[in-house]
Scaffold this motif. Structure first.
Motif, PDB file in Angstrom:
ATOM      1  N   PRO A  95       0.830  -1.212   0.000  1.00  0.00           N
ATOM      2  CA  PRO A  95       0.000   0.000   0.000  1.00  0.00           C
ATOM      3  C   PRO A  95       0.863   1.260   0.000  1.00  0.00           C
ATOM      4  CG  PRO A  95      -0.040  -1.090   2.144  1.00  0.00           C
ATOM      5  CD  PRO A  95       0.632  -2.023   1.209  1.00  0.00           C
ATOM      6  N   THR A  96       0.579   2.143  -0.952  1.00  0.00           N
ATOM      7  CA  THR A  96       1.412   3.318  -1.196  1.00  0.00           C
ATOM      8  C   THR A  96       0.545   4.573  -1.168  1.00  0.00           C
ATOM      9  OG1 THR A  96       2.940   1.998  -2.533  1.00  0.00           O
ATOM     10  CG2 THR A  96       2.985   4.377  -2.863  1.00  0.00           C
ATOM     11  N   HIS A  97       1.021   5.586  -0.458  1.00  0.00           N
ATOM     12  CA  HIS A  97       0.239   6.801  -0.272  1.00  0.00           C
ATOM     13  C   HIS A  97       0.313   7.678  -1.525  1.00  0.00           C
ATOM     14  CE1 HIS A  97      -1.503  10.318   1.688  1.00  0.00           C
ATOM     15  NE2 HIS A  97      -1.746   9.571   2.744  1.00  0.00           N
ATOM     16  N   THR A  98      -0.843   8.222  -1.911  1.00  0.00           N
ATOM     17  CA  THR A  98      -0.898   9.060  -3.113  1.00  0.00           C
ATOM     18  C   THR A  98      -0.018  10.296  -2.997  1.00  0.00           C
ATOM     19  OG1 THR A  98      -2.892  10.123  -2.212  1.00  0.00           O
ATOM     20  CG2 THR A  98      -3.202   8.311  -3.783  1.00  0.00           C
ATOM     21  N   ARG A  99       0.159  10.795  -1.785  1.00  0.00           N
ATOM     22  CA  ARG A  99       1.017  11.972  -1.602  1.00  0.00           C
ATOM     23  C   ARG A  99       2.450  11.671  -2.039  1.00  0.00           C
ATOM     24  NH1 ARG A  99      -0.008  12.861   3.618  1.00  0.00           N
ATOM     25  NH2 ARG A  99       1.625  11.408   4.248  1.00  0.00           N
ATOM     26  N   ASP A 100       2.944  10.473  -1.721  1.00  0.00           N
ATOM     27  CA  ASP A 100       4.292  10.084  -2.120  1.00  0.00           C
ATOM     28  C   ASP A 100       4.390   9.918  -3.636  1.00  0.00           C
ATOM     29  OD1 ASP A 100       5.051  10.073   0.542  1.00  0.00           O
ATOM     30  OD2 ASP A 100       4.663   7.932   0.798  1.00  0.00           O
ATOM     31  N   VAL A 101       3.358   9.316  -4.239  1.00  0.00           N
ATOM     32  CA  VAL A 101       3.342   9.159  -5.695  1.00  0.00           C
ATOM     33  C   VAL A 101       3.356  10.524  -6.368  1.00  0.00           C
ATOM     34  CG1 VAL A 101       2.101   8.225  -7.681  1.00  0.00           C
ATOM     35  CG2 VAL A 101       2.119   6.962  -5.516  1.00  0.00           C
ATOM     36  N   ALA A 102       2.600  11.470  -5.833  1.00  0.00           N
ATOM     37  CA  ALA A 102       2.535  12.810  -6.407  1.00  0.00           C
ATOM     38  C   ALA A 102       3.903  13.491  -6.377  1.00  0.00           C
ATOM     39  CB  ALA A 102       1.499  13.655  -5.654  1.00  0.00           C
ATOM     40  N   VAL A 103       4.633  13.313  -5.284  1.00  0.00           N
ATOM     41  CA  VAL A 103       5.972  13.903  -5.188  1.00  0.00           C
ATOM     42  C   VAL A 103       6.893  13.296  -6.252  1.00  0.00           C
ATOM     43  CG1 VAL A 103       8.028  14.163  -3.743  1.00  0.00           C
ATOM     44  CG2 VAL A 103       5.757  14.471  -2.743  1.00  0.00           C
ATOM     45  N   VAL A 104       6.810  11.979  -6.430  1.00  0.00           N
ATOM     46  CA  VAL A 104       7.617  11.316  -7.455  1.00  0.00           C
ATOM     47  C   VAL A 104       7.258  11.839  -8.840  1.00  0.00           C
ATOM     48  CG1 VAL A 104       8.084   9.101  -8.583  1.00  0.00           C
ATOM     49  CG2 VAL A 104       8.065   9.245  -6.092  1.00  0.00           C
ATOM     50  N   CYS A 105       5.966  12.022  -9.113  1.00  0.00           N
ATOM     51  CA  CYS A 105       5.538  12.569 -10.401  1.00  0.00           C
ATOM     52  C   CYS A 105       6.161  13.939 -10.647  1.00  0.00           C
ATOM     53  CB  CYS A 105       4.016  12.682 -10.452  1.00  0.00           C
ATOM     54  SG  CYS A 105       3.136  11.117 -10.605  1.00  0.00           S
ATOM     55  N   ARG A 106       6.101  14.781  -9.644  1.00  0.00           N
ATOM     56  CA  ARG A 106       6.664  16.133  -9.803  1.00  0.00           C
ATOM     57  C   ARG A 106       8.170  16.069 -10.030  1.00  0.00           C
ATOM     58  NH1 ARG A 106       9.320  19.222  -6.443  1.00  0.00           N
ATOM     59  NH2 ARG A 106       8.662  18.076  -4.574  1.00  0.00           N
ATOM     60  N   LYS A 107       8.863  15.265  -9.245  1.00  0.00           N
ATOM     61  CA  LYS A 107      10.315  15.155  -9.391  1.00  0.00           C
ATOM     62  C   LYS A 107      10.701  14.619 -10.768  1.00  0.00           C
ATOM     63  CE  LYS A 107      11.889  14.490  -4.609  1.00  0.00           C
ATOM     64  NZ  LYS A 107      12.638  13.552  -3.718  1.00  0.00           N
ATOM     65  N   LEU A 108       9.952  13.605 -11.238  1.00  0.00           N
ATOM     66  CA  LEU A 108      10.235  13.050 -12.556  1.00  0.00           C
ATOM     67  C   LEU A 108      10.041  14.103 -13.642  1.00  0.00           C
ATOM     68  CD1 LEU A 108       8.680   9.454 -12.482  1.00  0.00           C
ATOM     69  CD2 LEU A 108      11.003  10.027 -13.226  1.00  0.00           C
ATOM     70  N   CYS A 109       8.958  14.859 -13.537  1.00  0.00           N
ATOM     71  CA  CYS A 109       8.671  15.867 -14.553  1.00  0.00           C
ATOM     72  C   CYS A 109       9.722  16.976 -14.537  1.00  0.00           C
ATOM     73  CB  CYS A 109       7.279  16.451 -14.349  1.00  0.00           C
ATOM     74  SG  CYS A 109       5.956  15.282 -14.715  1.00  0.00           S
ATOM     75  N   GLU A 110      10.104  17.416 -13.351  1.00  0.00           N
ATOM     76  CA  GLU A 110      11.116  18.469 -13.264  1.00  0.00           C
ATOM     77  C   GLU A 110      12.445  18.004 -13.843  1.00  0.00           C
ATOM     78  OE1 GLU A 110       9.343  20.806  -9.331  1.00  0.00           O
ATOM     79  OE2 GLU A 110      10.976  19.352  -9.087  1.00  0.00           O
ATOM     80  N   ARG A 111      12.833  16.786 -13.530  1.00  0.00           N
ATOM     81  CA  ARG A 111      14.106  16.259 -14.041  1.00  0.00           C
ATOM     82  C   ARG A 111      14.041  15.999 -15.535  1.00  0.00           C
ATOM     83  NH1 ARG A 111      18.224  12.998 -11.782  1.00  0.00           N
ATOM     84  NH2 ARG A 111      17.645  13.855  -9.748  1.00  0.00           N
ATOM     85  N   ALA A 112      12.926  15.428 -16.004  1.00  0.00           N
ATOM     86  CA  ALA A 112      12.802  15.081 -17.415  1.00  0.00           C
ATOM     87  C   ALA A 112      12.799  16.326 -18.300  1.00  0.00           C
ATOM     88  CB  ALA A 112      11.537  14.264 -17.647  1.00  0.00           C
ATOM     89  N   ARG A 113      12.282  17.430 -17.791  1.00  0.00           N
ATOM     90  CA  ARG A 113      12.301  18.661 -18.590  1.00  0.00           C
ATOM     91  C   ARG A 113      13.715  19.194 -18.749  1.00  0.00           C
ATOM     92  NH1 ARG A 113       9.733  23.201 -16.971  1.00  0.00           N
ATOM     93  NH2 ARG A 113       9.202  23.761 -19.121  1.00  0.00           N
ATOM     94  N   GLN A 114      14.609  18.826 -17.841  1.00  0.00           N
ATOM     95  CA  GLN A 114      16.001  19.252 -17.924  1.00  0.00           C
ATOM     96  C   GLN A 114      16.867  18.233 -18.662  1.00  0.00           C
ATOM     97  OE1 GLN A 114      17.008  19.627 -13.789  1.00  0.00           O
ATOM     98  NE2 GLN A 114      15.937  21.575 -13.521  1.00  0.00           N
ATOM     99  N   ASP A 115      16.477  16.962 -18.569  1.00  0.00           N
ATOM    100  CA  ASP A 115      17.304  15.877 -19.102  1.00  0.00           C
ATOM    101  C   ASP A 115      16.443  14.931 -19.940  1.00  0.00           C
ATOM    102  OD1 ASP A 115      18.953  13.753 -19.617  1.00  0.00           O
ATOM    103  OD2 ASP A 115      19.475  13.330 -17.542  1.00  0.00           O
ATOM    104  N   PRO A 116      16.530  15.004 -21.260  1.00  0.00           N
ATOM    105  CA  PRO A 116      15.689  14.168 -22.134  1.00  0.00           C
ATOM    106  C   PRO A 116      15.932  12.670 -21.986  1.00  0.00           C
ATOM    107  CG  PRO A 116      16.675  15.996 -23.363  1.00  0.00           C
ATOM    108  CD  PRO A 116      17.341  15.963 -22.025  1.00  0.00           C
TER     109      PRO A 116
END
Length: 335
Positions: free
Chosen positions: A221-242
């Motif tokens: 069981p995984t909390h949606t708040r943690d998933v949301a943080v991962v989503c944001r981090k992935l998006c921020e990094r991916a916009r800098q690094d293709p």
């Protein structure tokens, strides 16, 4: 509003939707969150908004003020939305994620989980937006965990197959996209039935009747708040690094059956668990088969320092406190 996020006003015109950006709020990258009325979508919307992104969320049946009503299975509506909004990032949370419902209403589920995903991925590529697609551990059969990103999927049910096909459509039409597989989720819910985890609360609190809970299938069981943080981090990094693209896994590490979740809930709220018993044989009552143990290996996120360390289950299950008879529990037990 530099750190509280920016918002779009939504103006409804007959036959058209117009998104009106307040000039004073024009700042930060623009993100579109589909399924922003849902369990995960609400958390993702809030996480991006609280970190300086300009956010618009879509919903359909449960669309509410500040969210945009959009039928994602309507290709023209999706194209118009993206043309009007021109997002830098699309986080696609919308899905029919209830396996038993998918088995009974397959066509509608495929339209949303596969066809709508395909259209969004095509349009994301056309407008050069980063596309993040939320998928599931149910793409695996659960016979040989843990599963890495490169392990061959073998879903047991229509839901898993539909999400796997959504992954393939995503990467086929938008090669630079990110796919994030997650396990069973819980978090801030509008009703306890919104999550397969929190729905156990009804059985936990009703101590008047004995109740057998599954003690075979291993879940994380995984909390949606943690998933949301991962989503944001992935998006921020991916916009800098293709090079940040393709498939990623994220999951909490705590392994629990539904029976163990029920016991943990009872302990957290100081309730008796004497009425709960472990069901050690597979139930034939569900329409869809579930994997026994589809644990995800999250090493790719960890190597990129994009992982989130989840809190113990008993410390975050306080999302149930609004559904207790005594609202003082939140202060006396968890804080």
């Amino acid at each position: 509003m530099s750190h509280s996020g920016a918002e779009l006003r939504i103006r409804f015109i007959p036959g058209k939707v117009q998104l009106v950006q307040e000039e004073a709020l024009v700042q930060g990258p623009r993100v579109l969150v589909t399924g922003a009325t849902g369990l995960l979508g609400r958390a993702v919307y809030k996480e991006f908004q609280n970190n300086g992104w300009v956010v618009v969320g879509t919903g359909y049946r449960r669309a509410r003020p500040r969210l945009l009503r959009c039928d994602l299975t309507d290709e023209d509506a999706v194209r118009e939305l993206l043309h009007e909004y021109k997002p830098d990032v699309i986080v696609h949370c919308a899905a029919e994620r209830r396996p038993d419902i998918v088995e009974r209403h397959t066509e509608a589920a495929i339209n949303l989980n596969v066809h709508a995903t395909s259209v969004l991925a095509k349009e994301a590529a056309a407008c050069s937006a980063l596309f993040l697609y939320i998928s599931t551990d149910y793409v695996f059969d659960g016979r040989n965990p843990p599963y890495g990103e490169d392990d061959a999927p073998s879903p047991l049910n229509v839901y898993g197959r539909s999400k796997l096909e959504g992954e393939r459509e995503t990467l086929r039409h938008c090669p630079g996209a990110v796919v994030l597989r997650v396990p069973i989720l819980f978090g801030e819910v509008e009703s306890v039935s919104e999550s397969a985890v929190t729905s156990l609360w009804l059985k936990v609190r009703d101590t008047s009747e004995s109740c057998a809970l599954d003690h075979c299938q291993q879940r994380f069981p995984t909390h949606t708040r943690d998933v949301a943080v991962v989503c944001r981090k992935l998006c921020e990094r991916a916009r800098q690094d293709p090079s940040i693209n393709g498939i990623f896994h994220f999951s909490a590490n705590e392994q629990m059956t539904k029976y163990e979740m029920g016991i943990a809930m009872a302990q957290a709220f100081r309730l008796s668990s004497a009425h709960l018993s472990p069901l050690t044989e597979q139930s034939a009552l569900t329409a869809a088969l579930r994997p026994m143990n589809s644990r995800l290996n999250c090493s790719r996120l960890e190597m990129l320092n994009l992982n989130v360390h989840s809190l113990p289950f008993t410390s975050v299950v306080d999302c149930l406190w609004p559904f207790t008879d005594d609202k003082r529990w939140r202060q006396t037990v968890f804080h």
